[in-house]
Design an enzyme around this catalytic site. Structure first.
Site, short mmCIF file in Angstrom:
data_model
loop_
_atom_site.label_atom_id
_atom_site.label_comp_id
_atom_site.label_asym_id
_atom_site.label_seq_id
_atom_site.Cartn_x
_atom_site.Cartn_y
_atom_site.Cartn_z
N LEU A 103 0.99 -1.12 -0.29
CA LEU A 103 -0.02 -0.11 -0.17
C LEU A 103 1.46 1.26 -0.13
O LEU A 103 0.59 2.05 -0.89
CB LEU A 103 -0.91 -0.04 1.17
CG LEU A 103 -1.96 1.02 1.52
CD1 LEU A 103 -3.00 1.05 -0.19
CD2 LEU A 103 -2.84 1.15 2.50
N ALA A 154 2.89 -2.53 9.47
CA ALA A 154 2.33 -3.73 10.24
C ALA A 154 2.99 -4.71 9.64
O ALA A 154 3.94 -5.12 9.02
CB ALA A 154 0.57 -4.58 9.10
N THR A 187 -6.86 -5.07 9.61
CA THR A 187 -7.71 -6.33 8.58
C THR A 187 -8.99 -7.14 9.00
O THR A 187 -9.71 -6.53 9.83
CB THR A 187 -6.69 -7.01 8.97
OG1 THR A 187 -6.78 -8.26 8.63
CG2 THR A 187 -6.54 -7.47 10.18
N ASP A 188 -9.51 -7.75 7.94
CA ASP A 188 -11.06 -8.30 8.13
C ASP A 188 -10.48 -9.51 8.84
O ASP A 188 -11.39 -10.43 9.85
CB ASP A 188 -11.10 -9.61 6.61
CG ASP A 188 -10.16 -9.95 5.90
OD1 ASP A 188 -8.85 -9.48 6.00
OD2 ASP A 188 -10.11 -11.20 5.60
N TYR A 195 -1.91 -12.73 14.82
CA TYR A 195 -1.82 -11.66 14.12
C TYR A 195 -3.05 -10.98 13.96
O TYR A 195 -3.78 -9.44 14.03
CB TYR A 195 -1.21 -11.96 12.29
CG TYR A 195 -1.93 -10.47 11.86
CD1 TYR A 195 -1.14 -9.68 11.41
CD2 TYR A 195 -3.15 -10.89 10.66
CE1 TYR A 195 -1.93 -8.60 10.69
CE2 TYR A 195 -3.60 -10.24 9.79
CZ TYR A 195 -3.35 -8.99 9.78
OH TYR A 195 -3.27 -8.16 8.59
N LYS A 254 -4.28 -6.76 15.70
CA LYS A 254 -4.14 -6.00 14.88
C LYS A 254 -5.39 -5.24 15.53
O LYS A 254 -5.54 -3.99 15.81
CB LYS A 254 -4.91 -6.03 13.45
CG LYS A 254 -4.15 -6.86 12.51
CD LYS A 254 -3.43 -5.52 12.48
CE LYS A 254 -3.18 -4.26 11.41
NZ LYS A 254 -2.23 -3.35 10.93
#
Length: 285
Positions: free
Chosen positions: A12, A62, A103-104, A127, A131
């Protein structure tokens, strides 16, 4: 206005290097990766924001090695939680605003409708847990922040599923891909443009937003379309269940995100995932 992009050498971050100079013409831009700015050093973070008079931060930094995080728990937490706290404290004290990427994987996947921002979170990996802790810390310490959750990110940069499938498709006659994990791919270039929409907007509406490309698929579907668009015809893809591809970290079986809020609030476009995948593959040729 002066914008800092952290984690600027990731997928990104690299897309923002291309998008922001065009969409934010005339606005001073700073791009910093871990070599330029150690986000786990609170004093260094505050000093950097003060010295460069940063007004807006896009935090792309991240720890994203999902399986490795199950062993490397301390480093994962340092990057996904402690670094976010340091940014939040410094930004809040200086009046700077933050857009933070999440994040999903904060969801457990035990539903069959797109997740809304208000839905209950229940991460099933270290993870995902870190997050989520980063999200809650940010909103507690810098309440005016914006969080953008995304899923299945890919781009021409770095390592990702699309590039791996193309590599394997050219090297192998048969590959196996999980077919019972469902989500929506996200083209990092589209996410970068969505972030630019937020930064350009006259309004700043804090809170959590979801962004991914439009449409739903499995990893198997994603792989098949990738090879088709890349014109790789001599590789067969076999669908397999998750249980036949054991990993250190659990993944949500369903992580489609509802993008209504970001579209309604900021007029962000969410292109179809196949159209965006074609654009990425064209860039890779």
């Amino acid at each position: 206005m002066k914008i800092l992009v952290t984690g600027s050498n990731g997928q990104l971050g690299n897309e923002l290097r291309l998008v922001l100079p065009q969409d934010m013409a005339g606005v001073p831009l700073l791009f910093a990766d871990k070599n330029e700015l150690d986000l786990t050093d609170a004093a260094a973070v505050k000093r950097y924001l003060e010295d460069y008079e940063v007004t807006h931060i896009v935090n792309c930094a991240a720890y994203t090695a999902v399986d490795k995080a199950e062993e490397d728990k301390a480093l994962c937490a340092a990057v996904n939680v402690d670094a976010v706290k340091n940014l939040a404290v410094a930004a809040d004290s200086l009046g700077a605003k933050i857009i933070h990427i999440s994040t999903d994987y904060v969801f457990d996947g035990k539903t069959w409708r797109p997740y809304r921002e208000s839905d209950k979170v229940n991460p099933c990996s270290h993870y995902g847990t870190t997050k989520r802790l980063g999200e809650t810390a940010l909103l507690a310490l810098a309440p005016d922040s914006i969080i953008v959750r995304t899923s299945w990110l890919y781009s021409p940069f770095g390592q990702n599923f699309v590039k791996k499938m193309i590599e394997l498709g050219r090297q192998s006659s048969d590959i196996r891909v999980v077919s019972d994990q469902i989500g929506s791919p996200t083209y990092a270039a589209d996410l970068a443009r969505a972030i630019a929409c937020i930064l350009k907007s006259p309004q700043w509406v804090q809170g959590i937003y979801h962004f991914a490309n439009e449409g739903v698929c499995s990893w198997y579907d994603f792989a098949r379309v990738t090879l088709w668009l890349a014109e790789i015809k001599d590789c067969h893809i076999t669908p397999i269940p998750t249980e036949d591809w054991p990993t250190a970290a659990a993944r949500p079986s369903f992580s489609v995100l509802d993008k209504s809020r970001i579209r309604l609030t900021y007029g962000v476009k969410t292109p179809n995932w196949i159209d965006s995948l074609q654009d990425c593959i064209n860039r890779l040729k």
